[in-house]
Each structure stands twice: as C-alpha cells, then as structure tokens.
Design an enzyme around this catalytic site. Structure first.
Site, PDB file in Angstrom:
ATOM      1  N   SER A 161       0.881  -1.181   0.000  1.00  0.00           N
ATOM      2  CA  SER A 161       0.000   0.000   0.000  1.00  0.00           C
ATOM      3  C   SER A 161       0.908   1.217   0.000  1.00  0.00           C
ATOM      4  CB  SER A 161      -0.862  -0.002   1.263  1.00  0.00           C
ATOM      5  OG  SER A 161      -1.249   1.331   1.591  1.00  0.00           O
ATOM      6  N   HIS A 197      -2.011  -2.529  -3.729  1.00  0.00           N
ATOM      7  CA  HIS A 197      -3.208  -2.300  -2.914  1.00  0.00           C
ATOM      8  C   HIS A 197      -3.285  -0.792  -2.696  1.00  0.00           C
ATOM      9  CE1 HIS A 197      -6.095  -3.102   0.409  1.00  0.00           C
ATOM     10  NE2 HIS A 197      -5.548  -2.013   0.935  1.00  0.00           N
ATOM     11  N   ASP A 237      -5.208   2.585  -1.483  1.00  0.00           N
ATOM     12  CA  ASP A 237      -6.190   2.963  -0.464  1.00  0.00           C
ATOM     13  C   ASP A 237      -6.850   4.295  -0.801  1.00  0.00           C
ATOM     14  OD1 ASP A 237      -5.941   0.841   1.586  1.00  0.00           O
ATOM     15  OD2 ASP A 237      -3.845   1.506   1.639  1.00  0.00           O
ATOM     16  N   MET A 275      -9.648   7.015   0.105  1.00  0.00           N
ATOM     17  CA  MET A 275     -10.420   7.471   1.277  1.00  0.00           C
ATOM     18  C   MET A 275     -11.123   8.780   0.954  1.00  0.00           C
ATOM     19  SD  MET A 275      -7.642   6.858   4.283  1.00  0.00           S
ATOM     20  CE  MET A 275      -6.583   5.403   4.302  1.00  0.00           C
ATOM     21  N   HIS A 304      -8.775  -0.347  -2.732  1.00  0.00           N
ATOM     22  CA  HIS A 304      -9.493  -0.531  -1.467  1.00  0.00           C
ATOM     23  C   HIS A 304     -10.262   0.753  -1.205  1.00  0.00           C
ATOM     24  CE1 HIS A 304      -9.133  -1.117   3.210  1.00  0.00           C
ATOM     25  NE2 HIS A 304     -10.372  -1.185   2.786  1.00  0.00           N
ATOM     26  N   MET A 353     -12.310   2.963   0.786  1.00  0.00           N
ATOM     27  CA  MET A 353     -12.824   3.354   2.104  1.00  0.00           C
ATOM     28  C   MET A 353     -13.653   4.618   1.889  1.00  0.00           C
ATOM     29  SD  MET A 353      -9.417   2.431   4.243  1.00  0.00           S
ATOM     30  CE  MET A 353      -8.434   2.445   2.760  1.00  0.00           C
ATOM     31  N   MET A 371      -9.817  -6.481   7.881  1.00  0.00           N
ATOM     32  CA  MET A 371      -9.035  -5.389   8.480  1.00  0.00           C
ATOM     33  C   MET A 371      -8.540  -5.805   9.870  1.00  0.00           C
ATOM     34  SD  MET A 371      -9.173  -2.880   6.239  1.00  0.00           S
ATOM     35  CE  MET A 371      -8.238  -1.705   7.231  1.00  0.00           C
ATOM     36  N   ASP A 384      -5.227  -6.668   6.136  1.00  0.00           N
ATOM     37  CA  ASP A 384      -4.799  -5.283   5.942  1.00  0.00           C
ATOM     38  C   ASP A 384      -4.659  -4.585   7.287  1.00  0.00           C
ATOM     39  OD1 ASP A 384      -4.273  -2.800   4.921  1.00  0.00           O
ATOM     40  OD2 ASP A 384      -6.235  -2.519   3.982  1.00  0.00           O
TER      41      ASP A 384
HETATM   42  C1  DX5 Z   1      -5.561   1.710   6.244  1.00  0.00           C
HETATM   43  C2  DX5 Z   1      -5.312   1.040   4.918  1.00  0.00           C
HETATM   44  C3  DX5 Z   1      -4.146   0.120   4.901  1.00  0.00           C
HETATM   45  C4  DX5 Z   1      -2.889   0.712   5.445  1.00  0.00           C
HETATM   46  C5  DX5 Z   1      -1.784  -0.272   5.504  1.00  0.00           C
HETATM   47  O1  DX5 Z   1      -6.861   2.135   6.356  1.00  0.00           O
HETATM   48  O2  DX5 Z   1      -6.425   0.309   4.477  1.00  0.00           O
HETATM   49  O3  DX5 Z   1      -3.982  -0.436   3.622  1.00  0.00           O
HETATM   50  O4  DX5 Z   1      -2.472   1.833   4.751  1.00  0.00           O
HETATM   51  O5  DX5 Z   1      -0.684   0.350   6.080  1.00  0.00           O
HETATM   52  P1  DX5 Z   1       0.133  -0.323   7.261  1.00  0.00           P
HETATM   53  O6  DX5 Z   1       0.737  -1.560   6.687  1.00  0.00           O
HETATM   54  O7  DX5 Z   1       1.128   0.722   7.624  1.00  0.00           O
HETATM   55  O8  DX5 Z   1      -0.832  -0.634   8.369  1.00  0.00           O
HETATM   56 ZN    ZN Z   2      -6.116  -0.890   2.644  1.00  0.00          ZN
END
Ligand code: DX5
Ligand code: ZN
Length: 229
Positions: free
Chosen positions: A14, A39, A41, A43, A72, A74, A146, A184
């Site tokens: 990520s 992956h 992320d 948001m 992903h 969110m 998660m 994750d």
């Molecule tokens: C958090 C994300 C993850 C995160 C992973 O909401 O979905 O993918 O960035 O990062 P680490 O490995 O640092 O927890």
């Molecule tokens: Zn994620």
C-alpha cells in the site's frame, strides 16, 4: 528474491506512506523488489476521516507497474467510484460491507464491479463479524479482513482478529470455494508468518515497505524471508 510459489502468501504494498514526491520511482523499486500486486487505499473523508487520493494516482501507479492492482475503497458510496477506478486501471474493486449496508446491497455492488470487467472484493472492519459475509461468498472474488481501524497507515495489527481469517478459511474449504483472503493493517516481518498460517493468502503491507529506514526492495526481501515455505 523468493518466488511467490515458494512463499506462504503474496505481498500487496500500500502506497499510503510512500514518498509521493517520488511516487513513480518508489513504485518501480517495489515492483523490481518483489511486490506481487498493488493495494491502493482510496479514502473520502466520510467513511473514514482522512482523504487520500483518487483515480489520478491509480492511473499513475498503473503506468509505472504492470502488476495486478486492487483499489481498497474506504468511501461511503463505493458504487459511484467504480467506473472511475476501473477506467484508471484498477482490476479489483474492494468495497466495505459497512458502506454497502446490507447483504443485498453488497451483492448488487459485486455485480456492478463484474459488469465493469473487474473482480469484486469485500472488506470488513474489526467490529463486523465474519459470518456477515457468508451469504455472499459465492458472488465475491476476495475478502479483505481489516486488522486495524481503517483510515491510517502505521497502526499496530490486532492479531486476535486472525480468528476471523481462520473461520473464513475453514468456511471456504467446507464450501469448496477458492478465493484470496487478504489482511490489511499493521503487517510487519515479525507477524507476517502468523498471518499466513491463519489462512491469509495476500498480506497488505504499507509502512513495512515504504519507510525511511529501508529501501522498498530490502523491506520486501525481509517479508519474503518471513514467508518462505
Ligand atoms: C488503512 C489502509 C491500509 C494501510 C496499511 O486504512 O487500508 O492499507 O495503509 O498500512 P500499514 O501496513 O502501515 O498498516
Ligand atoms: Zn487498505
């Protein structure tokens, strides 16, 4: 570099904690250093408090690496983003069960992802029981469990949540369904093996790969070593 068939799980970096001033270079380093897939992320400031990035960054990663790419999401209204993500190059659209709101809505979102030519993944937050997904397994291409509260990289994994991975893994085997189980949040070299032994086949790794002390390739080599069969 240990090939994927000689490891217990794949690593999906990520980029949330990557250096965005040198994003393409960081992507190329991790690509050459043993990243198995991406992956990314996304948001929206509603489903989770922070904003991260959208389709432009997905397209930039797509241009810098040919590897499989999952988004992903969110976000509170994932369906509204699906076409943007697909056109930017995402191959799997992972939405939250909590954002869908019901099994019926989740089934509909999975169908929308498939209609765009993408795989459909579903993510669940720590407080959501894994059993909520059981009626949906026949429509999904991945489950993402998660191990942290979503929204921020660099948190510590709650390894008690691996019980959900064990339960899901047993359920999939009982139903004869093969699909990746992705975890994750907080994956590091010291806990990666325990995650894979619980049944996870893809491990997302953000801050473990993109940090100031190590190159992405060195960090990935440590993760690969921890997962060697
Ligand atoms: C958090 C994300 C993850 C995160 C992973 O909401 O979905 O993918 O960035 O990062 P680490 O490995 O640092 O927890
Ligand atoms: Zn994620």
């Amino acid at each position: 570099m240990i090939p994927v068939e000689a490891r217990l799980a794949q690593i999906a970096p990520s980029i949330l904690t990557a250096d965005f001033g040198h994003l393409a270079q960081q992507i190329r380093d991790a690509d050459a250093g043993g990243a198995d897939l991406w992956h990314l992320d996304v948001m929206d400031g509603h489903f989770v408090p922070p904003l991260s990035f959208g389709k432009e960054v997905i397209a930039a990663v797509r241009a810098a690496s040919p590897r499989f790419l999952e988004a992903h999401l969110m976000v509170a209204r994932p369906g509204e983003q699906f076409a943007h993500m697909a056109h930017a190059g995402a191959q799997r659209l992972v939405f939250h069960y909590e954002a869908a709101g019901s099994a019926e809505a989740a089934r509909d979102l999975a169908r929308q992802a498939h209609d765009l030519g993408c795989e459909a993944g579903i993510a669940i937050n720590p407080e959501t029981p894994i059993e909520a997904l059981y009626p949906l397994l026949d429509t999904l291409d991945e489950v993402l469990v998660m191990l942290i509260r979503p929204g921020w990289g660099g948190q510590q994994a709650d390894l008690d949540l691996l019980s959900k991975v064990r339960a899901l893994s047993a359920r999939l085997a009982a139903e004869g369904i093969a699909m990746p189980i992705n975890i994750d949040g907080g994956v590091k070299a010291h806990n990666a093996r325990a995650c894979a032994e619980a049944g996870a086949t893809i491990l997302v790794a953000g801050s473990a790969v993109f940090n100031a002390d190590q190159t992405p390739a060195d960090a990935l080599a440590e993760l690969h070593d921890a997962l060697a069969r």
